[in-house]
Design an enzyme around this catalytic site. Sequence first.
Site, mmCIF file in Angstrom:
data_model
loop_
_atom_site.group_PDB
_atom_site.id
_atom_site.type_symbol
_atom_site.label_atom_id
_atom_site.label_comp_id
_atom_site.label_asym_id
_atom_site.label_seq_id
_atom_site.Cartn_x
_atom_site.Cartn_y
_atom_site.Cartn_z
ATOM 1 N N GLY A 68 50.755 50.793 -7.937
ATOM 2 C CA GLY A 68 52.054 51.762 -7.863
ATOM 3 C C GLY A 68 51.928 53.063 -7.283
ATOM 4 N N ASP A 110 53.285 42.634 -6.329
ATOM 5 C CA ASP A 110 53.956 42.589 -7.430
ATOM 6 C C ASP A 110 52.798 42.664 -8.471
ATOM 7 O OD1 ASP A 110 55.334 42.642 -9.943
ATOM 8 O OD2 ASP A 110 56.931 40.975 -9.097
ATOM 9 N N SER A 122 50.883 56.443 -21.745
ATOM 10 C CA SER A 122 52.035 57.439 -22.302
ATOM 11 C C SER A 122 51.961 58.143 -23.340
ATOM 12 C CB SER A 122 53.340 56.853 -21.719
ATOM 13 O OG SER A 122 54.539 57.764 -22.059
ATOM 14 N N SER A 148 54.188 57.889 -24.957
ATOM 15 C CA SER A 148 55.352 56.876 -25.735
ATOM 16 C C SER A 148 54.187 55.984 -26.218
ATOM 17 C CB SER A 148 56.033 56.391 -24.751
ATOM 18 O OG SER A 148 57.083 57.118 -24.162
ATOM 19 N N GLN A 154 63.567 53.178 -25.436
ATOM 20 C CA GLN A 154 62.534 52.931 -24.846
ATOM 21 C C GLN A 154 61.900 51.684 -25.733
ATOM 22 O OE1 GLN A 154 60.918 56.939 -24.433
ATOM 23 N NE2 GLN A 154 60.717 56.428 -22.309
ATOM 24 N N TYR A 170 59.595 49.624 -23.801
ATOM 25 C CA TYR A 170 58.558 50.569 -22.990
ATOM 26 C C TYR A 170 57.414 50.983 -23.689
ATOM 27 C CZ TYR A 170 56.724 54.551 -20.120
ATOM 28 O OH TYR A 170 55.995 55.114 -19.533
ATOM 29 N N LYS A 199 53.010 50.566 -23.239
ATOM 30 C CA LYS A 199 52.134 51.864 -23.339
ATOM 31 C C LYS A 199 51.121 51.755 -24.240
ATOM 32 C CE LYS A 199 53.560 53.115 -19.162
ATOM 33 N NZ LYS A 199 52.286 53.082 -17.981
ATOM 34 N N THR A 226 56.115 64.224 -20.379
ATOM 35 C CA THR A 226 57.327 63.929 -19.731
ATOM 36 C C THR A 226 56.897 64.759 -18.451
ATOM 37 O OG1 THR A 226 58.872 64.472 -21.663
ATOM 38 C CG2 THR A 226 59.813 64.849 -19.305
ATOM 39 N N ASN A 247 62.360 58.838 -14.406
ATOM 40 C CA ASN A 247 63.036 59.611 -15.108
ATOM 41 C C ASN A 247 63.896 60.501 -14.488
ATOM 42 O OD1 ASN A 247 61.461 61.735 -14.763
ATOM 43 N ND2 ASN A 247 60.228 61.788 -16.536
#
Length: 253
Positions: free
Chosen positions: A12, A63, A143, A145, A153, A156, A160, A188, A194
């Site tokens: 990525g 992918d 993250s 997160s 999220q 998501y 993570k 962040t 985002n």
Amino acid sequence: MLLQGKTVLITGAAHGIGRATAIACAKQGADVAINYLNEPEAAAAVVAEIEALGKRAIAVKGDVADAASAPAFVEAAVKAFGKIDVFVSNAGICPFHAFLDMPAEILERTMRVNLHGAYYMVQAAAKRMQQQGSGGAIVAISSISALVGGEMQTHYTPTKAGVHSLMQSCAIALGRYGIRCNSVLPGTIATDINKEDLADPAKKKYMEGRIPLGRLGEPDDVAGCVVFLASDLARYVTGSSLLVDGGMFVNLQ
């Protein structure tokens, strides 16, 4: 030149943290293979920037959610550079959505990209490192997160947390081969993921207000930490996680 003579693979890496990490690694002496899914022009621009630094680079489309893309990426990098020293699992998505009406396809795609994709890619890279017999470093972009919740999220944050846990388990499984595994937990960071969410000035100001350093992170803030974990400066660091959040997590406590 912390990564002089090393080969680094990053998933990525056409944009955001992945792109910044690819360029940071090249500046530290590494040859770099990047994975991308869409936007070949952006991937080609990253390759061109690395080559302008005097290092070798290739871009491989794939992918990460497709298990077959992992060995294909590794094989392409080995064909180009002969070995793998560092692998950075960065690819991820976060399509914000409410919990109660979460479409199954969004949940499943997020899981496949963020968690399954990380697993496939890390496994393929680790196999090659084990075969080489000279150790290596794996860094996964988790993250903040992984440690805190997010209303939009719910699909998501578990991925993570899973990536963070994956690195802890891989540190145990791969330590005998001299392969170090660590995770980076960004707060962040202003990236495309985002961009829409932070387009609201009030939301952006609110987010900045929760960060003791008083600003949102930039991709380069994360890239430097990845370089450290990939380098011999961190030769006795494995199974660890590094928060890169401007102090946000401790402030939330």
